[in-house]
Design a protein around this motif. Sequence first.
Motif, PDB file in Angstrom:
ATOM      1  N   UNK A  72      51.300  17.415  29.318  1.00 48.52           N
ATOM      2  CA  UNK A  72      50.924  18.534  28.466  1.00 48.52           C
ATOM      3  C   UNK A  72      50.041  19.559  29.174  1.00 48.52           C
ATOM      4  N   UNK A  73      49.921  19.444  30.497  1.00 48.64           N
ATOM      5  CA  UNK A  73      49.238  20.468  31.283  1.00 48.64           C
ATOM      6  C   UNK A  73      50.192  21.637  31.525  1.00 48.64           C
ATOM      7  N   UNK A  74      49.661  22.854  31.582  1.00 47.48           N
ATOM      8  CA  UNK A  74      50.524  24.012  31.810  1.00 47.48           C
ATOM      9  C   UNK A  74      50.956  24.076  33.277  1.00 47.48           C
ATOM     10  N   UNK A  75      52.159  24.585  33.481  1.00 48.00           N
ATOM     11  CA  UNK A  75      52.698  24.763  34.834  1.00 48.00           C
ATOM     12  C   UNK A  75      52.954  26.233  35.149  1.00 48.00           C
ATOM     13  N   UNK A  76      52.948  27.085  34.130  1.00 50.28           N
ATOM     14  CA  UNK A  76      53.206  28.514  34.356  1.00 50.28           C
ATOM     15  C   UNK A  76      52.402  29.339  33.362  1.00 50.28           C
ATOM     16  N   UNK A  77      51.813  30.425  33.850  1.00 49.67           N
ATOM     17  CA  UNK A  77      51.096  31.371  33.001  1.00 49.67           C
ATOM     18  C   UNK A  77      51.881  32.678  32.993  1.00 49.67           C
ATOM     19  N   UNK A  78      52.308  33.075  31.812  1.00 48.94           N
ATOM     20  CA  UNK A  78      53.085  34.305  31.625  1.00 48.94           C
ATOM     21  C   UNK A  78      52.134  35.366  31.088  1.00 48.94           C
ATOM     22  N   UNK A  79      52.100  36.531  31.738  1.00 51.36           N
ATOM     23  CA  UNK A  79      51.102  37.548  31.415  1.00 51.36           C
ATOM     24  C   UNK A  79      51.780  38.859  31.043  1.00 51.36           C
ATOM     25  N   UNK A  80      51.343  39.473  29.929  1.00 44.76           N
ATOM     26  CA  UNK A  80      51.858  40.786  29.547  1.00 44.76           C
ATOM     27  C   UNK A  80      51.371  41.822  30.552  1.00 44.76           C
ATOM     28  N   UNK A  81      52.253  42.694  30.957  1.00 41.89           N
ATOM     29  CA  UNK A  81      51.930  43.691  31.993  1.00 41.89           C
ATOM     30  C   UNK A  81      50.769  44.594  31.588  1.00 41.89           C
ATOM     31  N   UNK A  82      50.551  44.790  30.281  1.00 37.19           N
ATOM     32  CA  UNK A  82      49.482  45.673  29.820  1.00 37.19           C
ATOM     33  C   UNK A  82      48.098  45.128  30.141  1.00 37.19           C
ATOM     34  N   UNK A  83      47.982  43.787  30.337  1.00 45.19           N
ATOM     35  CA  UNK A  83      46.674  43.191  30.634  1.00 45.19           C
ATOM     36  C   UNK A  83      46.640  42.503  31.983  1.00 45.19           C
ATOM     37  N   UNK A  84      47.724  42.576  32.734  1.00 42.91           N
ATOM     38  CA  UNK A  84      47.803  41.842  34.003  1.00 42.91           C
ATOM     39  C   UNK A  84      46.723  42.284  34.995  1.00 42.91           C
ATOM     40  N   UNK A  85      46.501  43.579  35.124  1.00 40.83           N
ATOM     41  CA  UNK A  85      45.540  44.082  36.108  1.00 40.83           C
ATOM     42  C   UNK A  85      44.126  43.596  35.813  1.00 40.83           C
ATOM     43  N   UNK A  86      43.781  43.470  34.540  1.00 33.25           N
ATOM     44  CA  UNK A  86      42.445  43.012  34.166  1.00 33.25           C
ATOM     45  C   UNK A  86      42.363  41.489  34.132  1.00 33.25           C
ATOM     46  N   UNK A  87      43.398  40.838  33.595  1.00 31.15           N
ATOM     47  CA  UNK A  87      43.325  39.400  33.373  1.00 31.15           C
ATOM     48  C   UNK A  87      43.455  38.584  34.656  1.00 31.15           C
ATOM     49  N   UNK A  88      44.384  38.949  35.526  1.00 34.50           N
ATOM     50  CA  UNK A  88      44.671  38.086  36.677  1.00 34.50           C
ATOM     51  C   UNK A  88      43.471  37.900  37.611  1.00 34.50           C
ATOM     52  N   UNK A  89      42.678  38.940  37.917  1.00 35.97           N
ATOM     53  CA  UNK A  89      41.469  38.690  38.700  1.00 35.97           C
ATOM     54  C   UNK A  89      40.477  37.771  37.965  1.00 35.97           C
ATOM     55  N   UNK A  90      40.404  37.893  36.646  1.00 41.25           N
ATOM     56  CA  UNK A  90      39.546  37.003  35.864  1.00 41.25           C
ATOM     57  C   UNK A  90      40.027  35.554  35.984  1.00 41.25           C
ATOM     58  N   UNK A  91      41.342  35.379  35.898  1.00 44.07           N
ATOM     59  CA  UNK A  91      41.918  34.043  36.022  1.00 44.07           C
ATOM     60  C   UNK A  91      41.636  33.457  37.392  1.00 44.07           C
ATOM     61  N   UNK A  92      41.819  34.265  38.425  1.00 45.48           N
ATOM     62  CA  UNK A  92      41.592  33.807  39.798  1.00 45.48           C
ATOM     63  C   UNK A  92      40.141  33.370  39.983  1.00 45.48           C
ATOM     64  N   UNK A  93      39.215  34.112  39.399  1.00 48.28           N
ATOM     65  CA  UNK A  93      37.797  33.760  39.477  1.00 48.28           C
ATOM     66  C   UNK A  93      37.522  32.472  38.710  1.00 48.28           C
ATOM     67  N   UNK A  94      38.172  32.310  37.551  1.00 51.69           N
ATOM     68  CA  UNK A  94      37.992  31.098  36.746  1.00 51.69           C
ATOM     69  C   UNK A  94      38.481  29.865  37.499  1.00 51.69           C
ATOM     70  N   UNK A  95      39.620  29.996  38.141  1.00 51.61           N
ATOM     71  CA  UNK A  95      40.169  28.873  38.897  1.00 51.61           C
ATOM     72  C   UNK A  95      39.371  28.611  40.173  1.00 51.61           C
ATOM     73  N   UNK A  96      38.731  29.636  40.697  1.00 51.94           N
ATOM     74  CA  UNK A  96      37.798  29.503  41.824  1.00 51.94           C
ATOM     75  C   UNK A  96      38.342  28.656  42.964  1.00 51.94           C
ATOM     76  N   UNK A  97      39.577  28.909  43.351  1.00 51.16           N
ATOM     77  CA  UNK A  97      40.172  28.208  44.467  1.00 51.16           C
ATOM     78  C   UNK A  97      40.626  26.792  44.171  1.00 51.16           C
ATOM     79  N   UNK A  98      40.513  26.365  42.923  1.00 51.37           N
ATOM     80  CA  UNK A  98      40.892  24.989  42.576  1.00 51.37           C
ATOM     81  C   UNK A  98      42.388  24.845  42.317  1.00 51.37           C
TER      82      UNK A  98
END
Length: 415
Positions: A258-284
């Motif tokens: 039940x762990x996610x394998x793919x994150x689907x992102x709406x293009x309207x928020x991709x520029x803002x969200x993806x850097x936030x996600x990358x920071x949250x994952x912090x290289x993990x």
Amino acid sequence: MDIKKTTDSLRTASQKLALQNACQKNAALNAVADALDKNRASIIAANDTDVKNARAAGISESIIDRLLLDDKRINGIIASLREVIGQTDPVGEEVAGWKTPNGMTIRQVRVPLGVVALIYENRPNVTVDAFSLAYKSGNAILLRGSSSSYVSNVEIVRVIKEALAGVEGGVPEAIELVEVRDHDHSDVDQILNAVGMIDVCLPRGGKKLIQNVVQNARVPVIETGSGVCHLFIDESADLEMACRIAENAKIRRPSVCNAIECIVVHSAVAEKFLPMLEKTFAGRVKLHADERAIKFLNSAIPATDEDFGNEYLDYECCIKVVDSIEEAIEYINTHNTKHSESIISQSRANTRLFQSMIDASCVYVNASTRFTDGGEFGFGAELGISTQKLHARGPMGIKVLTTTKYLIDGEGQIR
């Protein structure tokens, strides 16, 4: 394995269980729970052997996490067993009833399936979960675990059988464990072809195992699915919430279905969200991003066609950018395994569309897919997550191991 001798014994045990009431079955299960608690040291010692062998064989740590037993996990196993004990016995439940115009009374009631076989991988906690659900619902069970967890399973089944033998009315013959030999799967073939001897078979494990059972079984099968789960970040999503949920759904236990394998992102928020996600994952987490997503990420690598629809079961995830919720739904339905999907959105219209149109056993709104679990759904234990549409779908608890029959009472009516 002598499949006929084994299933004959199980059939006899199931017939004994079918005559027992809830109090008798609960007393036996309480004895098992106490025995698991008392014998936890020997169970953990046996599990240590399996873990050491797995590491020596080069099995990844994320898979070893599924194999591992410690005091905390044994506490969880016992708690799940106690919850099953506390549930209403489904056997004899009247599903429907009515009286015909000629005066006959017809009742549809729940009855056990009989003899159940479970073919599963890695996780020794499943041994107790499956047994408890089968026993409470009046079924005998044949367990075929993997070689990686065999030492653990042998010790757990020993504890269960001794506990059942020591309580009045206990039926120790209601559980049998197949002796597993490396690279020998002839016993699996026997199980899959045991027509008339096994009433239903359930596979629980990876894609290869499930496909083998579904494609080759001549006995009835309840199909469980591998978990290619998606998280869709809608254009109206609370992005901080989306990051928290993504972290939980990917990182907490990446090796589970039940762990996610793919994150689907709406293009309207991709520029803002993806850097936030990358920071949250912090290289993990190793990110595999499509050509639209990768330009907003510093550490991602280009995704290939094989990444989309892949079950990593590890600290890896793919990223897909879409232009609409309709495109997200089409993509997910094309690449998922009908397990669990989630949308992060503040739009009621979009969340209802997502839940209506996504083809999966569990569809979430603003929540982690990690909740797809029998314990979280209040079932205590689970047999697995069914991704098919007949008989059962989603987390499978006690009632999945029952069927119904009609009981008709008359007073001499003829037709």
